[in-house]
Design an enzyme around this catalytic site. Structure first.
Site, short mmCIF file in Angstrom:
data_model
loop_
_atom_site.label_atom_id
_atom_site.label_comp_id
_atom_site.label_asym_id
_atom_site.label_seq_id
_atom_site.Cartn_x
_atom_site.Cartn_y
_atom_site.Cartn_z
CB SER A 164 -0.94 0.01 1.22
OG SER A 164 -0.20 0.07 2.42
CE LYS A 204 -3.13 1.80 4.91
NZ LYS A 204 -2.81 1.24 3.59
#
Length: 812
Positions: free
Chosen positions: A657, A700
């Site tokens: 990611s 996040k």
């Protein structure tokens, strides 16, 4: 490629409108659907529980908390209602081979009836037999037999005695037996008088004694035969009397249990054994034993033990049970599954009989369903093999582990195996299921139906309404006070957040029940429970598990860990990662840096070099290296050496990611173009530069938002995410409010060119017809730097060849 706009607040979170729910409080909610969000499971259970063929047992696989046990149990209850109540199982004495007790299958409820009938029969037998044997008729007939056989040896002795008297001899009884002695004038001669007789008289007397002694021996040898005949006559008499006293009692029981045939045969064996062993039963009542005397306490105990053989050990009793049984075994040891034989201590030894046979779960579930936890079965020694053996053979054999493994050679009971017709449902996670599929060749033959539980279900108006009814059922099932519609709507929103998708709802009802309980606790006496109570429960959950996140953020705020949230920097970008510690999951920003120099095209992942990077992270670095080479070095060698690292990272790093963030840092370092530090980046990248979806997008974004808020929101800060993740956004309300106020931003990008434009403020640039990138674009700067590095490397190589004549000569 157009520059993406910041996402609007309405796409950052999907709220549930309480007015759309079909009730105002959970007390008024409709009944929930039976298999909400689990249509595949419903179809599997319909087939698995309905099929009557061998091997169609069910393995329910899925994550814990998805309602596996509850839903399977509901389907089992429905299936059990439509089935007939199975037979009772009982063990009885085997009169042919005592070490191998027989098993009887009787119609439901008849097992206890047979047990009680045998108890009454024994009570009556113990009373009737002494009365029969003490009757005048029996005593008279017994006396006649005794007298008849007593006369035979007496007549023989009398005849011999008369012959002896006729020959002047007396027959005397001595301690050593019967002897003959000469007589004179009615007196027995002593040895001196005998020696004084003439020799001829002595010879005659000795011959007479020898002849009479022979006749006496013939009589004595006949006595055992006469006694045997006496005992046989008495035994026949006993049999006749016992038959008269007991036969009709057994016949009464037989008339009640005409079916099944096995019971009829057993009662016939009981009848024969009672009649043959009537003296054993007479002893405790003070009746005549074999010797005609009362028995002492030891013999009475022995007789009581003898009577145990006529008892009935009901293993499984289905009296009054409607439908088929459903058995859940929480401790599936080998013995708890297949049964066991218990022992009792007597006189310092362990003894047992069929009355000490105990059933296992397979016996209790016979004719119905057995529900087991797969992990627990596999953890118990030999339980899995015992279960498979029973399913394959369709019978349960009760034997100890020592017997089954051939480790015990002592004599013990070997109960007759009980035939079973059973449906087993195993519940376990997916890993166990697929491991069994791979490593156990018999598994798929025995468990042919897989009920695969979904982790999520669609979130649309229909499913929201159905999910609200499910929440209401959870409230009622947990015996909690009612919740109003707004509180239920908040639970639905939380279910979507747990699913990590605005278009999905989690099927894990276990954690939701815990949330409902906590909300009811915070509500106290307030009824109904309201949305603020649910929110307080969520906040308290977060606070209890937030210590590590707070310490990590504190280190960042104190500049112990360097994370910039304003300004610009070359070759440096804020990446985003997700940390999971037990039930707590949170996002945390990480500083990613890139450095470049002349080289041979190597992109070094420092995390991998020191064995802190996982394979997926390394794959992401290799992919971005492929993107660099394809885009910028198609006509010339890639002449750089680059290093990438997560700064101040002291643990493992995995996942791809951060590959887009690493690519941005690398492009910045090559082009010497600074990146905005008030933006954070997440998203994986492919070799074509497309930004791909990642996990944990909500955590996040919130992780970077929390840091920026603590430092003060500037109105420029934000996060770049893959556009594919927009459907997953279920951000906290405070994040949505900040975006609505223009204090924070979320950008969705499809390609790295969009991201580099946002981060640098310069156009990325697209390759034109002339094959070059527009002047002043980031891509042009990257390509120009790489070409310069290639030229520089070529110059160094040429100079090295000129400075090394030996090398040149060798080349010539």
């Amino acid at each position: 490629m157009p520059l993406p706009e910041a996402l609007s607040p309405d796409v950052l979170r999907r709220n549930c409108d309480p007015a759309s729910l079909p009730f105002r409080t959970t007390d008024d909610a409709p009944d929930p659907r039976l298999a909400l969000g689990q249509p595949r499971v419903a179809a599997a259970l319909e087939v698995g529980l309905g099929m009557l063929h061998d091997g169609f047992n069910v393995f329910a696989l899925g994550d814990a908390g998805t309602g596996r046990h509850h839903l399977v149990l509901r389907y089992l209850q429905r299936a059990a209602e439509g089935r007939a109540t199975p037979s009772d199982l009982a063990y009885v004495h085997n009169f042919d081979e005592a070490a191998k007790p027989r098993v009887l299958a009787l119609p439901a409820g008849r097992g206890r009836e047979l047990q009680e009938a045998m108890r009454r029969l024994l009570d009556e037998v113990v009373t009737a037999l002494p009365a029969a044997f003490e009757s005048e008729e029996y005593q008279a007939r017994l006396k006649a037999i005794e007298d008849a056989f007593k006369e035979k040896p007496e007549a023989g002795f009398k005849e011999i005695q008369e012959r002896a008297r006729a020959r002047g001899l007396a027959m005397l009884a001595t301690p050593v037996g019967m002897v003959f002695a000469p007589m004179k004038d009615g007196d027995v001669l002593d040895s001196e008088a005998f020696e004084a007789l003439p020799e001829d008289d002595q010879k005659r007397i000795r011959a007479d004694i020898e002849a009479l002694q022979g006749e006496l021996q013939r009589v004595l040898r006949a006595i055992p035969g006469w006694d045997r005949q006496r005992r046989e006559k008495i035994r026949d008499l006993d049999h006749e009397i016992s038959e008269a006293a007991i036969g009709h009692l057994v016949d009464e029981v037989r008339s009640v249990f005409q079916q099944p045939t096995a019971v009829h045969d057993y009662l016939e064996a009981v009848r024969a054994d009672l009649i043959d062993n009537a003296p054993q039963i007479l002893r405790p009542a003070g009746g005549r034993g074999d010797g005609g005397h009362d028995d002492d306490g030891g013999r009475a105990s022995a007789s009581e033990a003898f009577l145990r053989r006529f008892r009935v050990n009901v293993l499984v009793d289905h009296d009054g049970q409607p439908g088929a049984p459903i058995v859940t075994e929480d401790n599936p040891t080998y013995a708890n599954l297949v049964g066991r034989v218990e022992y009792v201590a007597q006189m310092g030894t362990l003894v047992t009989d069929f009355n000490l046979i105990r059933p296992g779960a397979l016996h209790r579930a016979n004719g119905g369903f057995l529900l087991l936890d797969a992990r627990q079965v596999l953890q118990q020694p030999h339980a899995w093999e015992g279960l498979k053996r029973a399913l394959k053979a369709r019978q349960v054999r009760i034997e100890s582990l020592g017997q089954s493994m051939g480790l015990v050679s002592t004599t013990s009971l070997e109960p007759e195996p009980a035939a079973i017709d059973i449906k087993v449902v195993l519940i376990g996670d997916r890993l166990i299921y697929y491991l069994l599929c791979t490593y156990d060749p018999e598994f798929l033959d025995l468990f042919k139906v897989a009920a695969d539980f979904e982790d999520v279900m669609p979130r649309d108006p229909d499913h929201e309404t159905a999910f609200a009814a499910l929440v209401a059922a959870l409230v009622q099932g947990a015996e909690l006070p009612s919740f109003d519609d707004a509180a239920v709507a908040r639970v639905i929103e939380h279910a979507s957040r747990v699913a990590g998708d605005a278009e999905r709802l989690t099927t894990r009802t276990g954690p939701l029940v815990d949330l409902l309980r906590e909300a009811a606790f915070h509500a106290g006496a307030a009824v109904p429970v309201r949305v603020e109570h649910v929110q307080r429960a969520l906040d308290q959950r977060l606070y209890r598990a937030d210590r590590v996140r707070e310490r990590m953020q504190e280190a960042t705020l104190r500049r112990i860990v360097r994370i910039e949230t304003e300004g610009e920097a070359v070759g440096q970008v804020n990446g985003l990662s997700v940390i999971q510690l037990g039930p707590s999951t949170f996002g945390h920003p990480s500083r990613i840096t890139a450095r470049v120099r002349l080289g041979r095209g190597e992109v070094t992942d420092i995390e991998r070099e020191v064995e802190l990077g996982g394979p997926l992270h390394s794959k992401g670095v290799l992919i971005l290296a492929g993107f660099l080479g394809a885009r910028y070095a198609g006509e010339a060698p890639l002449s750089l050496a680059a290093t990438l690292v997560f700064e101040q990272s002291y643990g493992g790093v995995d996942g791809d990611s951060a590959s887009s963030a690493e690519l941005y840092a690398l492009l910045s370092a090559i082009a010497r173009v600074p990146l905005r530090q008030d933006l954070a980046v997440t998203g994986s990248v492919d070799q074509l530069g497309n930004v791909q979806a990642i996990g944990g997008v909500n955590e996040k974004i919130e992780g970077f938002f929390d840091l920026c808020r603590e430092r003060g929101l500037s109105g420029r800060q934000g996060v770049l995410i893959p556009r594919a993740n927009v459907a997953h956004l279920m951000l906290r309300q405070d994040v949505v409010d900040a975006v609505d106020d223009g204090a924070f931003h979320v950008y969705a990008v499809d390609h790295v060119d969009q991201g580099i434009e946002l981060l640098t403020g310069h156009p990325a640039g697209e390759r034109g017809d002339d094959g070059g990138f527009p002047e002043g674009s980031v891509n042009a700067s990257v390509e120009a730097r790489l070409r310069a590095m290639a030229d520089r490397l070529s110059e160094f190589s040429e100079r090295a060849r000129r400075d090394d004549p030996a090398d040149g000569a060798g080349a010539a």
